[in-house]
Design a protein around this motif. Structure first.
Motif, PDB file in Angstrom:
ATOM      1  N   LEU A  10       1.102  -1.128   0.217  1.00  0.00           N
ATOM      2  CA  LEU A  10       0.169  -0.291  -0.253  1.00  0.00           C
ATOM      3  C   LEU A  10       0.704   1.762  -0.519  1.00  0.00           C
ATOM      4  CD1 LEU A  10      -2.711  -1.618   2.739  1.00  0.00           C
ATOM      5  CD2 LEU A  10      -3.203  -0.568   0.205  1.00  0.00           C
ATOM      6  N   ASP A  11       1.875   1.162   0.291  1.00  0.00           N
ATOM      7  CA  ASP A  11       2.906   2.593   0.963  1.00  0.00           C
ATOM      8  C   ASP A  11       3.339   2.880  -0.839  1.00  0.00           C
ATOM      9  OD1 ASP A  11       4.322   4.500   2.931  1.00  0.00           O
ATOM     10  OD2 ASP A  11       5.789   3.608   1.681  1.00  0.00           O
ATOM     11  N   SER A  12       3.666   1.764  -0.833  1.00  0.00           N
ATOM     12  CA  SER A  12       4.368   2.193  -2.406  1.00  0.00           C
ATOM     13  C   SER A  12       3.507   2.959  -4.474  1.00  0.00           C
ATOM     14  CB  SER A  12       4.340   0.474  -2.703  1.00  0.00           C
ATOM     15  OG  SER A  12       3.758  -0.478  -3.697  1.00  0.00           O
ATOM     16  N   LEU A  13       1.384   2.436  -2.968  1.00  0.00           N
ATOM     17  CA  LEU A  13       1.140   3.013  -4.225  1.00  0.00           C
ATOM     18  C   LEU A  13       0.898   4.995  -4.300  1.00  0.00           C
ATOM     19  CD1 LEU A  13      -2.025   0.691  -4.011  1.00  0.00           C
ATOM     20  CD2 LEU A  13       0.049   1.214  -5.584  1.00  0.00           C
ATOM     21  N   GLY A  14       1.138   5.430  -2.757  1.00  0.00           N
ATOM     22  CA  GLY A  14       1.254   7.015  -2.445  1.00  0.00           C
ATOM     23  C   GLY A  14      -0.109   6.381  -1.511  1.00  0.00           C
ATOM     24  N   PRO A  15      -0.581   8.279  -1.452  1.00  0.00           N
ATOM     25  CA  PRO A  15      -1.550   8.681  -0.671  1.00  0.00           C
ATOM     26  C   PRO A  15      -2.807   7.663  -1.155  1.00  0.00           C
ATOM     27  CG  PRO A  15       0.048  10.439  -0.624  1.00  0.00           C
ATOM     28  CD  PRO A  15       0.546   9.188  -1.400  1.00  0.00           C
ATOM     29  N   ILE A  16      -3.368   7.568  -0.383  1.00  0.00           N
ATOM     30  CA  ILE A  16      -4.939   6.928  -0.792  1.00  0.00           C
ATOM     31  C   ILE A  16      -5.704   7.602   0.077  1.00  0.00           C
ATOM     32  CG2 ILE A  16      -6.155   4.753  -0.462  1.00  0.00           C
ATOM     33  CD1 ILE A  16      -4.027   3.239  -0.259  1.00  0.00           C
ATOM     34  N   GLU A  17      -7.111   7.995  -1.375  1.00  0.00           N
ATOM     35  CA  GLU A  17      -8.338   8.763  -0.791  1.00  0.00           C
ATOM     36  C   GLU A  17      -9.387   7.793  -0.735  1.00  0.00           C
ATOM     37  OE1 GLU A  17      -8.635  11.642  -3.026  1.00  0.00           O
ATOM     38  OE2 GLU A  17      -6.229  13.004  -2.744  1.00  0.00           O
ATOM     39  N   LYS A  18      -9.622   8.257   0.431  1.00  0.00           N
ATOM     40  CA  LYS A  18     -11.135   7.146   0.515  1.00  0.00           C
ATOM     41  C   LYS A  18     -12.285   7.426  -0.244  1.00  0.00           C
ATOM     42  CE  LYS A  18     -10.266   6.036   5.287  1.00  0.00           C
ATOM     43  NZ  LYS A  18     -11.078   6.132   6.649  1.00  0.00           N
ATOM     44  N   ARG A  19     -12.861   6.845  -0.705  1.00  0.00           N
ATOM     45  CA  ARG A  19     -14.272   7.329  -1.385  1.00  0.00           C
ATOM     46  C   ARG A  19     -15.278   7.657  -0.440  1.00  0.00           C
ATOM     47  NH1 ARG A  19     -12.165   2.782  -4.093  1.00  0.00           N
ATOM     48  NH2 ARG A  19     -11.882   3.148  -6.123  1.00  0.00           N
ATOM     49  N   PRO A  20     -16.450   8.320  -0.664  1.00  0.00           N
ATOM     50  CA  PRO A  20     -17.171   8.920   0.239  1.00  0.00           C
ATOM     51  C   PRO A  20     -17.607   7.969   0.800  1.00  0.00           C
ATOM     52  CG  PRO A  20     -17.513   9.806  -1.877  1.00  0.00           C
ATOM     53  CD  PRO A  20     -16.701   9.135  -2.792  1.00  0.00           C
ATOM     54  N   PRO A  21     -18.867   8.172   2.035  1.00  0.00           N
ATOM     55  CA  PRO A  21     -19.123   7.075   2.521  1.00  0.00           C
ATOM     56  C   PRO A  21     -20.635   7.184   2.376  1.00  0.00           C
ATOM     57  CG  PRO A  21     -18.687   9.591   3.558  1.00  0.00           C
ATOM     58  CD  PRO A  21     -18.533   9.434   3.207  1.00  0.00           C
ATOM     59  N   LEU A  22     -21.556   6.228   2.848  1.00  0.00           N
ATOM     60  CA  LEU A  22     -23.187   6.212   2.610  1.00  0.00           C
ATOM     61  C   LEU A  22     -23.414   7.214   2.611  1.00  0.00           C
ATOM     62  CD1 LEU A  22     -25.248   4.397   1.554  1.00  0.00           C
ATOM     63  CD2 LEU A  22     -25.478   3.776   4.092  1.00  0.00           C
ATOM     64  N   PRO A  23     -23.778   7.663   2.144  1.00  0.00           N
ATOM     65  CA  PRO A  23     -24.937   8.901   2.391  1.00  0.00           C
ATOM     66  C   PRO A  23     -26.059   8.985   3.437  1.00  0.00           C
ATOM     67  CG  PRO A  23     -25.526   8.694   0.690  1.00  0.00           C
ATOM     68  CD  PRO A  23     -24.048   7.692   0.561  1.00  0.00           C
ATOM     69  N   GLY A  24     -26.366   7.928   3.522  1.00  0.00           N
ATOM     70  CA  GLY A  24     -27.788   7.422   4.154  1.00  0.00           C
ATOM     71  C   GLY A  24     -28.497   6.509   3.724  1.00  0.00           C
ATOM     72  N   ASP A  25     -29.190   5.668   4.210  1.00  0.00           N
ATOM     73  CA  ASP A  25     -30.104   4.662   3.841  1.00  0.00           C
ATOM     74  C   ASP A  25     -30.654   5.015   2.039  1.00  0.00           C
ATOM     75  OD1 ASP A  25     -30.785   5.028   6.510  1.00  0.00           O
ATOM     76  OD2 ASP A  25     -33.258   5.104   7.194  1.00  0.00           O
ATOM     77  N   THR A  26     -30.084   3.241   1.575  1.00  0.00           N
ATOM     78  CA  THR A  26     -30.666   3.069   0.138  1.00  0.00           C
ATOM     79  C   THR A  26     -31.080   1.808  -0.171  1.00  0.00           C
ATOM     80  OG1 THR A  26     -29.759   3.515  -1.961  1.00  0.00           O
ATOM     81  CG2 THR A  26     -28.374   2.557  -0.265  1.00  0.00           C
ATOM     82  N   VAL A  27     -31.716   1.636  -1.403  1.00  0.00           N
ATOM     83  CA  VAL A  27     -31.471   0.351  -1.661  1.00  0.00           C
ATOM     84  C   VAL A  27     -30.791   0.015  -2.875  1.00  0.00           C
ATOM     85  CG1 VAL A  27     -33.980  -0.623  -2.540  1.00  0.00           C
ATOM     86  CG2 VAL A  27     -33.972   1.133  -1.023  1.00  0.00           C
ATOM     87  N   ALA A  28     -30.887  -1.598  -2.723  1.00  0.00           N
ATOM     88  CA  ALA A  28     -30.006  -1.711  -3.868  1.00  0.00           C
ATOM     89  C   ALA A  28     -30.457  -3.748  -3.609  1.00  0.00           C
ATOM     90  CB  ALA A  28     -28.453  -1.643  -3.157  1.00  0.00           C
ATOM     91  N   ASP A  29     -30.045  -4.204  -4.822  1.00  0.00           N
ATOM     92  CA  ASP A  29     -30.384  -5.442  -5.720  1.00  0.00           C
ATOM     93  C   ASP A  29     -29.378  -6.186  -4.614  1.00  0.00           C
ATOM     94  OD1 ASP A  29     -32.466  -5.117  -7.035  1.00  0.00           O
ATOM     95  OD2 ASP A  29     -31.111  -4.218  -8.758  1.00  0.00           O
ATOM     96  N   VAL A  30     -28.231  -5.731  -4.604  1.00  0.00           N
ATOM     97  CA  VAL A  30     -27.023  -6.847  -3.779  1.00  0.00           C
ATOM     98  C   VAL A  30     -26.346  -5.864  -3.252  1.00  0.00           C
ATOM     99  CG1 VAL A  30     -25.113  -8.416  -3.556  1.00  0.00           C
ATOM    100  CG2 VAL A  30     -27.233  -8.151  -6.279  1.00  0.00           C
ATOM    101  N   ALA A  31     -26.002  -5.898  -1.373  1.00  0.00           N
ATOM    102  CA  ALA A  31     -25.289  -5.383  -1.004  1.00  0.00           C
ATOM    103  C   ALA A  31     -24.018  -5.880  -0.229  1.00  0.00           C
ATOM    104  CB  ALA A  31     -25.996  -4.665   0.392  1.00  0.00           C
ATOM    105  N   ILE A  32     -22.846  -5.912  -0.231  1.00  0.00           N
ATOM    106  CA  ILE A  32     -21.623  -6.449  -0.789  1.00  0.00           C
ATOM    107  C   ILE A  32     -21.417  -5.595   0.987  1.00  0.00           C
ATOM    108  CG2 ILE A  32     -19.399  -7.486  -1.540  1.00  0.00           C
ATOM    109  CD1 ILE A  32     -20.819  -7.520  -4.370  1.00  0.00           C
ATOM    110  N   THR A  33     -21.032  -6.226   1.675  1.00  0.00           N
ATOM    111  CA  THR A  33     -20.290  -5.949   3.256  1.00  0.00           C
ATOM    112  C   THR A  33     -19.047  -6.281   3.030  1.00  0.00           C
ATOM    113  OG1 THR A  33     -20.193  -8.066   4.240  1.00  0.00           O
ATOM    114  CG2 THR A  33     -22.172  -6.215   3.866  1.00  0.00           C
ATOM    115  N   GLY A  34     -17.709  -5.305   2.737  1.00  0.00           N
ATOM    116  CA  GLY A  34     -15.911  -5.919   3.263  1.00  0.00           C
ATOM    117  C   GLY A  34     -15.875  -5.348   0.946  1.00  0.00           C
ATOM    118  N   GLY A  35     -14.581  -4.553   0.976  1.00  0.00           N
ATOM    119  CA  GLY A  35     -14.040  -4.160  -0.257  1.00  0.00           C
ATOM    120  C   GLY A  35     -12.581  -4.670  -0.221  1.00  0.00           C
TER     121      GLY A  35
END
Length: 425
Positions: A10-35
């Motif tokens: 991970l260090d070799s890739l340089g700084p990592i910017e996080k993607r935005p968090p979940l903004p609130g309640d939502t609906v999906a067909d498939v919810a996957i926990t773990g990136g």
């Protein structure tokens, strides 16, 4: 020297910017926990097969923060349960199919990453387990893939080589480049990834996080060692730590002597697992087990640093290759171990799961992702008929039995290796 980086990779890739968090309640067909690999490969193959699906990936930190961004970089056909044991339970045909599917997954990782333009330093040179003592030689000399001392040394010129076991079914790669590239690939396919979103609870039809609830027809648990921190899952997988070191880039004369010309991964036949690779920038990345299991399946950042284990890894590396190599990085983290050491994938009552790879998850997670995609799409395939599909390991014992049992086994493994060394002296 850097010791604070989550890993060399991970260090070799340089700084990592996080993607935005979940903004609130939502609906999906498939919810996957773990990136990590499992969640992202599942999203990838689902999105490829059914682009109309609304797929959401939820990650507590950032994609690759866990084992997918810090492992040894072996995409291997190894499975923690032997083919003989699988055959006794599932029959020889299904056992052989399980191992063939894993071996094919090594190539599938290479194919898919090439197709998506993910440059993860993939090099399929195979893997060698060196035989470096009389006891190891007695155990290994009649095993498939056995090489004599000359042939084994030609692949990996370590000290005291008496032979080796070689398999072509392994590729070395840069694990963080793979997981970060895979996250970008699934986004291009229309998958939504929310990082900095910690999952608190899974239920049929919904995932509860600290930032909102995702309601979904199918919920996927792909948390590997972090499963133990999920409500109701503390005894499903035991988080056991594996630690690594990486040297500075080593000179050409070292590689002329040692070889690993095709970036073969390497280990030896001791009982306490060690593993290493020659990186694309000519370092040795080397790791092993031996760190203690922590009471109550606790997982904390400070457990990633165990000085005595790092010192033991350095001594082992010196003894293996006869070199006092400068160590540039030290890191570690937990991996998930089921009670019967049997990884599994499955789908039941709208909740899918995969994991328990016992440290051999790089290629297995790809196979799991393809299998989960078939299960979620209600397709009966060769993959959904594999022995691990639908398997349920029994839960680990309550504490303190779990702590005593795991740490006693670790200590016994170290003592058996020490006994082998004394007999060889």
């Amino acid at each position: 020297m850097s010791t604070a980086a989550p890993s060399f990779w991970l260090d070799s890739l340089g700084p990592i910017e996080k993607r935005p968090p979940l903004p609130g309640d939502t609906v999906a067909d498939v919810a996957i926990t773990g990136g990590g690999y499992t969640g992202l490969w599942t999203a990838y193959y689902l999105a490829k097969a059914a682009p109309e699906l609304r797929i959401v990936v939820l990650e507590a930190e950032y994609c690759g923060y866990g084992a997918s961004g810090r492992n040894g970089g072996w995409a291997s056909g190894l499975f923690p349960v032997s083919e003989a044991k699988l055959a006794r339970r599932y029959g020889p045909e299904r056992a052989a199919a399980m191992h063939r599917a894993l071996e094919a997954s090594v190539d599938e990782v290479g194919r898919a990453t090439a197709a998506e333009g993910i440059d993860c330093d993939y090099a399929k040179g195979g893997t060698i387990s060196l035989v470096r003592g009389p006891a190891q030689l007695r155990r290994a000399r009649h095993s498939p893939g056995f090489l004599d001392a000359g042939k084994a040394s030609a692949i990996c010129g370590a000290t005291g080589v008496l032979g080796g076991l070689y398999s072509e079914h392994c590729a070395a790669l840069h694990p963080a480049k793979l997981v970060r590239g895979l996250a970008e690939a699934v986004e291009r396919l229309g998958v939504t990834i929310h990082e900095d979103t910690r999952v608190q609870r899974l239920e049929r039809g919904k995932v509860v996080t600290g930032r909102g609830t995702v309601r979904a027809t199918t919920v996927v648990r792909a948390l590997e060692s972090y499963t133990a921190g999920l409500a109701g899952h503390k005894r499903n997988l035991a988080p056991v730590y594996s630690l690594m070191i990486a040297t500075e880039p080593l000179p050409g004369e070292f590689w002329q002597r040692v070889g690993l010309a095709r970036r073969e991964t390497f280990t030896d036949e001791r009982r306490m697992i060690i593993y290493g690779q020659r990186t694309a920038d000519d370092r040795l990345a080397f790791g092993g087990r031996g760190a203690p299991y922590h009471y109550g399946s606790r997982v904390r950042p400070e457990f990633d640093q165990v000085p005595e284990v790092f010192d033991a890894l350095r001594r082992t590396l010196t003894e293996l290759f006869g070199i006092e190599a400068p160590i540039a990085y030290r890191w570690g983290g937990p991996l998930g171990i089921p009670r019967d050491w049997m990884p599994s994938v499955g789908l039941r009552d709208g909740i899918a799961w995969a994991g328990g790879y016992v440290g051999d998850g790089v290629a297995a997670a790809n196979l799991a992702g393809r299998t989960l995609a078939d299960l979620i799409l209600a397709q009966e395939t060769e993959l959904t008929a594999l022995p691990w599909a639908g398997h349920r390991s029994r839960r680990w014992e309550p504490e303190p039995a779990r702590w005593l049992g795991i740490n006693t086994a670790l200590r016994a493994t170290a003592l058996l290796d020490a006994w082998d060394r004394r007999r060889a002296a």
